[in-house]
Design an enzyme around this catalytic site. Structure first.
Site, mmCIF file in Angstrom:
data_model
loop_
_atom_site.group_PDB
_atom_site.id
_atom_site.type_symbol
_atom_site.label_atom_id
_atom_site.label_comp_id
_atom_site.label_asym_id
_atom_site.label_seq_id
_atom_site.Cartn_x
_atom_site.Cartn_y
_atom_site.Cartn_z
ATOM 1 N N THR A 199 59.059 -38.365 2.248
ATOM 2 C CA THR A 199 59.993 -37.254 2.068
ATOM 3 C C THR A 199 61.029 -37.276 3.179
ATOM 4 O O THR A 199 60.797 -37.851 4.239
ATOM 5 C CB THR A 199 59.246 -35.901 2.060
ATOM 6 O OG1 THR A 199 60.182 -34.847 2.157
ATOM 7 C CG2 THR A 199 58.300 -35.794 3.230
ATOM 8 N N ARG A 200 62.158 -36.673 2.936
ATOM 9 C CA ARG A 200 63.103 -36.490 4.023
ATOM 10 C C ARG A 200 63.597 -35.049 4.072
ATOM 11 O O ARG A 200 64.497 -34.721 4.804
ATOM 12 C CB ARG A 200 64.256 -37.497 3.955
ATOM 13 C CG ARG A 200 64.974 -37.556 2.644
ATOM 14 C CD ARG A 200 66.076 -38.594 2.700
ATOM 15 N NE ARG A 200 67.081 -38.311 1.709
ATOM 16 C CZ ARG A 200 67.074 -38.782 0.484
ATOM 17 N NH1 ARG A 200 66.107 -39.571 0.078
ATOM 18 N NH2 ARG A 200 68.031 -38.484 -0.364
ATOM 19 N N HIS A 204 59.065 -28.340 -0.229
ATOM 20 C CA HIS A 204 59.174 -27.294 -1.234
ATOM 21 C C HIS A 204 57.805 -27.096 -1.863
ATOM 22 O O HIS A 204 56.955 -27.972 -1.802
ATOM 23 C CB HIS A 204 60.131 -27.710 -2.347
ATOM 24 C CG HIS A 204 61.467 -28.165 -1.861
ATOM 25 N ND1 HIS A 204 62.355 -28.805 -2.668
ATOM 26 C CD2 HIS A 204 62.046 -28.084 -0.648
ATOM 27 C CE1 HIS A 204 63.451 -29.083 -1.989
ATOM 28 N NE2 HIS A 204 63.285 -28.659 -0.755
ATOM 29 N N HIS A 207 56.926 -30.029 -3.896
ATOM 30 C CA HIS A 207 56.355 -31.184 -3.189
ATOM 31 C C HIS A 207 54.868 -30.984 -2.951
ATOM 32 O O HIS A 207 54.066 -31.896 -3.120
ATOM 33 C CB HIS A 207 57.051 -31.394 -1.839
ATOM 34 C CG HIS A 207 58.459 -31.865 -1.980
ATOM 35 N ND1 HIS A 207 59.352 -31.884 -0.931
ATOM 36 C CD2 HIS A 207 59.134 -32.332 -3.045
ATOM 37 C CE1 HIS A 207 60.511 -32.336 -1.349
ATOM 38 N NE2 HIS A 207 60.408 -32.619 -2.633
ATOM 39 N N ARG A 293 60.963 -38.319 -9.320
ATOM 40 C CA ARG A 293 62.161 -38.502 -10.111
ATOM 41 C C ARG A 293 63.302 -38.822 -9.141
ATOM 42 O O ARG A 293 63.424 -38.208 -8.095
ATOM 43 C CB ARG A 293 62.428 -37.186 -10.834
ATOM 44 C CG ARG A 293 63.478 -37.234 -11.885
ATOM 45 C CD ARG A 293 63.495 -35.860 -12.536
ATOM 46 N NE ARG A 293 64.599 -35.721 -13.463
ATOM 47 C CZ ARG A 293 65.835 -35.399 -13.105
ATOM 48 N NH1 ARG A 293 66.138 -35.241 -11.836
ATOM 49 N NH2 ARG A 293 66.772 -35.264 -14.022
#
Ligand SMILES: [Zn+2]
Length: 391
Positions: A199-200, A204, A207, A293
């Protein structure tokens, strides 16, 4: 608990280009008087990744045969899958002055000696071809293409030695685990299966949902935020780390998650970068890798599922790590939780979607982010950071 073997690194052997402690001072001294190449931030990060084996089986920057095979076939010259050119570009005058067979120093922008390159190859390369084949576009608005066109016209290839680890931002220092260390840790924890999550952005609810869905089927989760060079509009490192730590503390079981930073530079290379991210996580000891996605996408250069579809171009065995594909997820009021098109039958009007832009706007107006989007602990951290004008 019996011992077991952690998943094999890509190519079968974990590369180590860090010399034994006893030899380091001597090598540094040897390089002090030699010609050196100054690395940009991306190459500094690549040097570190090469040195600690995260890019196994690569032992250095690509030589011509490997470079062309990677760009054209998505494989090394040996046939092993590899999708991203890991290269050392230099300007023509520098390339002309350096001889094949020479050892050159590799220095950071501040002059610090970081490593050594045994120059095996120097060659001109076709930027247009690389942009088109590796990134799918020659549009300079694409950050990787823009970077490529600003690079020198020659490439130096050959094995590297890591002589000094590049300094990292202090907020990451306690979370820097190299492949040897994560592999050891997973074995100590008795995890036979581990899923990696790249992740960057601050996490959320969507996530968290994806990570926990994956974790239901494996032994452990490696939460692996990318902290190398990214676009400047991504959320600042210290804020991101604070979010991850709060999330783990309040919502994740202690013994099932490892948080470690991933010091790679972001290429925004879409599908090819998804394969690359998966192969590299295999080197860290992960058996599974989450591909969302538009993984590693930017703008509208890639179709939303291209990064998942590209895995079908390779054999499952030659990739080795198992990709776990996830659809776009969002909160549905009727379902009362995070869902995707796969798991929810309701209308658009029942669904809450939050874009990064919308979140930034809300924070800018001093509004607090809703529970459906992010946990209250995270919302508070983001609101405070926004008020300090760190975002
Ligand atoms: Zn629903």
């Amino acid at each position: 608990m019996g011992t077991f073997t952690v998943i094999a690194p890509h190519g079968g052997r974990l590369v180590n280009r860090v010399p034994p402690q006893a030899e380091q001072a001597g090598l540094r001294e040897q390089m002090a008087g030699k010609r050196a190449v100054t690395l940009g931030p991306r190459e500094v990060s690549d040097l570190l990744m090469l040195g600690v084996g995260a890019f196994s089986p690569l032992e250095g920057f690509l030589t011509s045969a490997d470079y062309h095979a990677v760009v054209r076939e998505g494989r090394l010259a040996s046939g092993l899958p590899w999708t991203i050119p890991v290269v050392l570009p230099v300007a023509e005058d520098i390339a002309k002055a350096i001889k094949v067979g020479e050892e050159v120093g590799l220095r950071g922008e501040n002059g610090q000696l970081l490593g050594r390159l045994e120059v095996r190859d120097k060659f001109r390369y076709d930027k247009e071809e690389q942009a088109r084949l590796a990134f799918g576009t020659t549009d300079r608005k694409h950050p990787a293409v823009d970077y490529l066109y600003r690079c020198g016209d020659w490439l130096l290839g050959g094995p590297i030695t890591l002589l000094n680890e590049p300094p990292v931002d202090s907020c990451y220092a306690n979370f820097m685990l190299h492949p040897r260390e994560t592999r050891y840790l997973f074995q100590q924890k008795g995890w036979r299966t581990v899923v990696g999550f790249q992740t960057r952005n601050p996490v959320h609810r969507a996530h968290e949902y994806i990570q926990k869905c994956a974790l239901e089927t494996v032994d452990g989760l490696l939460l692996h935020p990318l902290v190398g060079e990214t676009k400047s509009d991504d959320i600042p490192g210290p804020v991101r780390m604070e979010c991850y730590r709060a999330l783990l503390e309040h919502y994740y079981p202690k013994d099932r998650v490892v948080l470690s930073v991933f010091p790679a530079a972001m290429r925004y290379g879409g599908p090819r970068e998804a394969i690359f991210h998966a192969l590299v996580r295999k080197n860290y000891g992960c058996t599974h890798f989450i591909v969302g996605r538009d993984h590693a996408g930017v703008g509208n250069y890639y179709g939303p599922y291209d990064a998942q579809r590209i895995f079908t171009r390779y054999g499952a065995e030659e990739i080795g790590i198992t990709p776990m594909f996830f659809d776009f997820t969002f909160y549905c009021r009727r379902c009362g939780h995070i869902v995707s098109d796969k798991t929810c039958r309701h209308e658009e009007s029942d669904r809450l979607a939050f874009s990064g832009t919308k979140v930034r706007e809300m924070l800018g107006r001093g509004e607090s982010l809703p529970d459906e989007f992010t946990r209250p602990e995270i919302a508070r951290i983001l609101a405070a950071a926004s008020q300090r004008h760190q975002m």
